[in-house]
Design a protein around this motif. Structure first.
Motif, mmCIF file in Angstrom:
data_model
loop_
_atom_site.group_PDB
_atom_site.id
_atom_site.type_symbol
_atom_site.label_atom_id
_atom_site.label_comp_id
_atom_site.label_asym_id
_atom_site.label_seq_id
_atom_site.Cartn_x
_atom_site.Cartn_y
_atom_site.Cartn_z
ATOM 1 N N ASN A 121 1.523 -6.104 -8.710
ATOM 2 C CA ASN A 121 0.182 -5.676 -9.145
ATOM 3 C C ASN A 121 -0.503 -4.805 -8.090
ATOM 4 O OD1 ASN A 121 0.523 -7.328 -11.349
ATOM 5 N ND2 ASN A 121 -0.777 -8.983 -10.599
ATOM 6 N N MET A 122 -0.525 -5.330 -6.859
ATOM 7 C CA MET A 122 -1.259 -4.621 -5.806
ATOM 8 C C MET A 122 -0.570 -3.304 -5.452
ATOM 9 S SD MET A 122 -4.042 -6.230 -4.752
ATOM 10 C CE MET A 122 -4.215 -4.855 -3.696
ATOM 11 N N THR A 123 0.767 -3.349 -5.388
ATOM 12 C CA THR A 123 1.495 -2.133 -4.993
ATOM 13 C C THR A 123 1.268 -1.042 -6.035
ATOM 14 O OG1 THR A 123 3.131 -3.542 -3.921
ATOM 15 C CG2 THR A 123 3.767 -1.256 -4.266
ATOM 16 N N LYS A 124 1.359 -1.408 -7.324
ATOM 17 C CA LYS A 124 1.100 -0.427 -8.386
ATOM 18 C C LYS A 124 -0.297 0.172 -8.236
ATOM 19 C CE LYS A 124 2.562 0.335 -12.259
ATOM 20 N NZ LYS A 124 3.268 1.524 -12.806
ATOM 21 N N SER A 125 -1.271 -0.700 -7.935
ATOM 22 C CA SER A 125 -2.666 -0.243 -7.882
ATOM 23 C C SER A 125 -2.939 0.718 -6.731
ATOM 24 C CB SER A 125 -3.609 -1.437 -7.734
ATOM 25 O OG SER A 125 -3.640 -2.165 -8.898
ATOM 26 N N VAL A 126 -2.265 0.522 -5.594
ATOM 27 C CA VAL A 126 -2.569 1.398 -4.445
ATOM 28 C C VAL A 126 -1.685 2.644 -4.405
ATOM 29 C CG1 VAL A 126 -3.322 -0.556 -3.029
ATOM 30 C CG2 VAL A 126 -1.002 0.319 -2.767
ATOM 31 N N LEU A 127 -0.708 2.667 -5.310
ATOM 32 C CA LEU A 127 0.275 3.738 -5.260
ATOM 33 C C LEU A 127 -0.345 5.137 -5.390
ATOM 34 C CD1 LEU A 127 3.155 3.111 -4.797
ATOM 35 C CD2 LEU A 127 3.638 3.427 -7.216
ATOM 36 N N LYS A 128 -1.216 5.283 -6.402
ATOM 37 C CA LYS A 128 -1.804 6.612 -6.650
ATOM 38 C C LYS A 128 -2.531 7.156 -5.428
ATOM 39 C CE LYS A 128 -2.636 7.658 -11.464
ATOM 40 N NZ LYS A 128 -3.584 7.369 -12.521
ATOM 41 N N PRO A 129 -3.508 6.395 -4.883
ATOM 42 C CA PRO A 129 -4.188 6.932 -3.693
ATOM 43 C C PRO A 129 -3.248 7.170 -2.516
ATOM 44 C CG PRO A 129 -4.918 4.671 -4.179
ATOM 45 C CD PRO A 129 -4.139 5.157 -5.355
ATOM 46 N N MET A 130 -2.260 6.311 -2.326
ATOM 47 C CA MET A 130 -1.343 6.522 -1.192
ATOM 48 C C MET A 130 -0.480 7.759 -1.412
ATOM 49 S SD MET A 130 -0.051 2.822 0.233
ATOM 50 C CE MET A 130 -1.174 1.734 1.118
ATOM 51 N N LEU A 131 -0.034 7.966 -2.680
ATOM 52 C CA LEU A 131 0.786 9.157 -2.967
ATOM 53 C C LEU A 131 -0.035 10.419 -2.745
ATOM 54 C CD1 LEU A 131 2.689 8.007 -6.183
ATOM 55 C CD2 LEU A 131 3.732 8.635 -3.997
ATOM 56 N N LYS A 132 -1.313 10.353 -3.152
ATOM 57 C CA LYS A 132 -2.191 11.517 -3.017
ATOM 58 C C LYS A 132 -2.390 11.895 -1.550
ATOM 59 C CE LYS A 132 -6.552 12.524 -4.840
ATOM 60 N NZ LYS A 132 -7.709 11.924 -5.484
ATOM 61 N N GLN A 133 -2.573 10.855 -0.722
ATOM 62 C CA GLN A 133 -2.830 11.160 0.698
ATOM 63 C C GLN A 133 -1.521 11.310 1.498
ATOM 64 O OE1 GLN A 133 -5.109 7.619 1.010
ATOM 65 N NE2 GLN A 133 -3.640 6.510 2.239
ATOM 66 N N ARG A 134 -0.385 11.056 0.803
ATOM 67 C CA ARG A 134 0.943 11.164 1.423
ATOM 68 C C ARG A 134 1.090 10.346 2.695
ATOM 69 N NH1 ARG A 134 5.124 14.610 0.441
ATOM 70 N NH2 ARG A 134 5.022 15.462 -1.640
ATOM 71 N N SER A 135 0.535 9.137 2.639
ATOM 72 C CA SER A 135 0.755 8.208 3.745
ATOM 73 C C SER A 135 0.358 6.807 3.314
ATOM 74 C CB SER A 135 -0.044 8.610 4.986
ATOM 75 O OG SER A 135 -1.411 8.427 4.733
ATOM 76 N N GLY A 136 0.924 5.838 3.977
ATOM 77 C CA GLY A 136 0.552 4.455 3.689
ATOM 78 C C GLY A 136 1.561 3.499 4.282
ATOM 79 N N SER A 137 1.085 2.286 4.555
ATOM 80 C CA SER A 137 1.993 1.233 5.014
ATOM 81 C C SER A 137 1.740 -0.002 4.159
ATOM 82 C CB SER A 137 1.744 0.924 6.499
ATOM 83 O OG SER A 137 2.532 -0.191 6.885
ATOM 84 N N ILE A 138 2.806 -0.487 3.526
ATOM 85 C CA ILE A 138 2.700 -1.687 2.683
ATOM 86 C C ILE A 138 3.490 -2.791 3.377
ATOM 87 C CG2 ILE A 138 3.206 -2.686 0.413
ATOM 88 C CD1 ILE A 138 3.073 0.218 -0.713
ATOM 89 N N ILE A 139 2.842 -3.943 3.525
ATOM 90 C CA ILE A 139 3.481 -5.059 4.244
ATOM 91 C C ILE A 139 3.439 -6.293 3.341
ATOM 92 C CG2 ILE A 139 3.365 -6.522 6.305
ATOM 93 C CD1 ILE A 139 1.625 -4.057 7.474
ATOM 94 N N ASN A 140 4.603 -6.841 3.051
ATOM 95 C CA ASN A 140 4.686 -7.993 2.153
ATOM 96 C C ASN A 140 5.038 -9.261 2.927
ATOM 97 O OD1 ASN A 140 4.195 -6.301 -0.066
ATOM 98 N ND2 ASN A 140 6.369 -5.743 -0.183
ATOM 99 N N MET A 141 4.269 -10.323 2.671
ATOM 100 C CA MET A 141 4.536 -11.565 3.392
ATOM 101 C C MET A 141 5.619 -12.343 2.660
ATOM 102 S SD MET A 141 3.595 -12.469 6.291
ATOM 103 C CE MET A 141 2.103 -11.512 6.577
ATOM 104 N N SER A 142 6.796 -12.352 3.243
ATOM 105 C CA SER A 142 7.924 -13.063 2.655
ATOM 106 C C SER A 142 8.069 -14.410 3.376
ATOM 107 C CB SER A 142 9.173 -12.191 2.809
ATOM 108 O OG SER A 142 10.281 -12.830 2.275
ATOM 109 N N SER A 143 9.287 -14.856 3.584
ATOM 110 C CA SER A 143 9.536 -16.114 4.308
ATOM 111 C C SER A 143 11.022 -16.174 4.651
ATOM 112 C CB SER A 143 9.175 -17.305 3.429
ATOM 113 O OG SER A 143 9.697 -18.496 3.991
ATOM 114 N N VAL A 144 11.361 -16.884 5.717
ATOM 115 C CA VAL A 144 12.793 -17.036 6.030
ATOM 116 C C VAL A 144 13.522 -17.781 4.906
ATOM 117 C CG1 VAL A 144 12.682 -16.886 8.558
ATOM 118 C CG2 VAL A 144 12.373 -19.099 7.447
ATOM 119 N N VAL A 145 12.796 -18.610 4.157
ATOM 120 C CA VAL A 145 13.486 -19.333 3.072
ATOM 121 C C VAL A 145 13.863 -18.390 1.918
ATOM 122 C CG1 VAL A 145 12.294 -21.476 3.693
ATOM 123 C CG2 VAL A 145 11.541 -20.208 1.687
#
Ligand code: NAP
Length: 248
Positions: A121-145
């Motif tokens: 959901n969040m990645t889809k939502s921020v995609l347009k503005p990030m593509l427009k500005q041609r920059s961005g960092s997306i960080i996902n909280m995963s887990s060792v499990v």
């Protein structure tokens, strides 16, 4: 040195635990912070006030990260206030542990929805503005499990493994637009999420960790700061373990 001066950052699930620690550290590095939470109104207000004292802009938003439409509304609000989004940190997560024999369909669906679908959901939502500005960092909280699995956490580890796949695919799709996407896989970090574990279990976990201690919120926040900043400008598609050597 302030690593995120005037950068606009979204963090999901920052009223407590790791998300709160990330919000505080990134704000101290000059970032404007828009954060979400699900129900902790008082804790969210306290965080908002604390971050405002640091002189940066802050938006606290009560919204369920697993809901697609409210996520879009939240991102629209952030864009109205901040104009751009430089960093997205998908941190919100829950556990509903149990052996498979006893795990209900609801417990499986809830964990997948909050932990994994929220990232879509969040990645889809921020995609347009990030593509427009041609920059961005997306960080996902995963887990060792999500990498090694864990008995009693089939739903949780599946959601985190899915996040790792999503992270790598996103990095491959968006690298040419200068949008990076990485995951952090914490080990045993001592927060409210882990407070529900029995003391014996906690001792056992600590003993299994080569560094002989549980991780702190700051241990994870420091790696998040690195991935959010230009210090990591050549790092994408990675799952970085922050686990005291628990998983090598
Ligand atoms: P936590 O202390 O339980 O905090 C969870 C945060 O997520 C809270 O701010 C909570 O908001 C928010 N949240 C939960 N469901 C949400 C939803 N549907 N929409 C929006 N926000 C929601 O958890 P934590 O230990 O800091 O963990 C943070 C992340 O790290 C999670 O993704 C977790 O899986 C991951 N992680 C943690 C550990 C660990 O040992 N702690 C290890 C590996 C990975 P409310 O306060 O309003 O409920």
């Amino acid at each position: 040195m302030k690593l995120l001066k005037n950068k606009n950052v979204i963090i999901t699930g920052a009223s407590r635990g790791i998300g709160k620690g990330i919000a505080e550290l990134l704000s101290s590095h000059g970032a404007n912070i828009a954060f979400t939470y699900r129900s902790s109104d008082d804790q969210a207000k306290i965080l908002e006030r604390k971050l405002l004292e640091g002189g940066n802009r802050v938006i606290g938003f009560k919204t369920d990260a697993s809901d697609f439409d409210s996520t879009n509304l939240f991102v629209d609000e952030v864009l109205k206030e901040f104009n751009s989004i430089d960093v997205l940190i998908n941190n919100a997560g829950i556990t509903k542990d149990g052996l498979l024999m006893r795990m209900s369909e609801q417990d499986f669906d809830d964990v997948m929805k909050v932990n994994m679908k929220s990232v879509f959901n969040m990645t889809k939502s921020v995609l347009k503005p990030m593509l427009k500005q041609r920059s961005g960092s997306i960080i996902n909280m995963s887990s060792v499990v999500g990498v090694k699995g864990n008995a009693g956490q089939a739903n949780y580890s599946a959601s985190k493994a899915a996040i790792n796949g999503f992270t790598k695919s996103t990095a491959l799709e968006l690298g040419s637009r200068n949008i990076r996407c990485n995951a952090i896989a914490p080990g045993f970090i001592e927060t409210e999420m882990t407070e529900s574990l029995a003391e014996d279990q906690i001792k056992e976990w600590r003993n299994l960790i080569p560094l002989k201690r549980g991780g702190t919120v700051n241990d994870v926040a420091n790696v998040t700061l690195f991935l959010a900043s230009d210090m990591s400008s050549y790092v994408t598609g990675q799952v970085i373990h922050v686990c005291g050597g628990m998983l090598t």
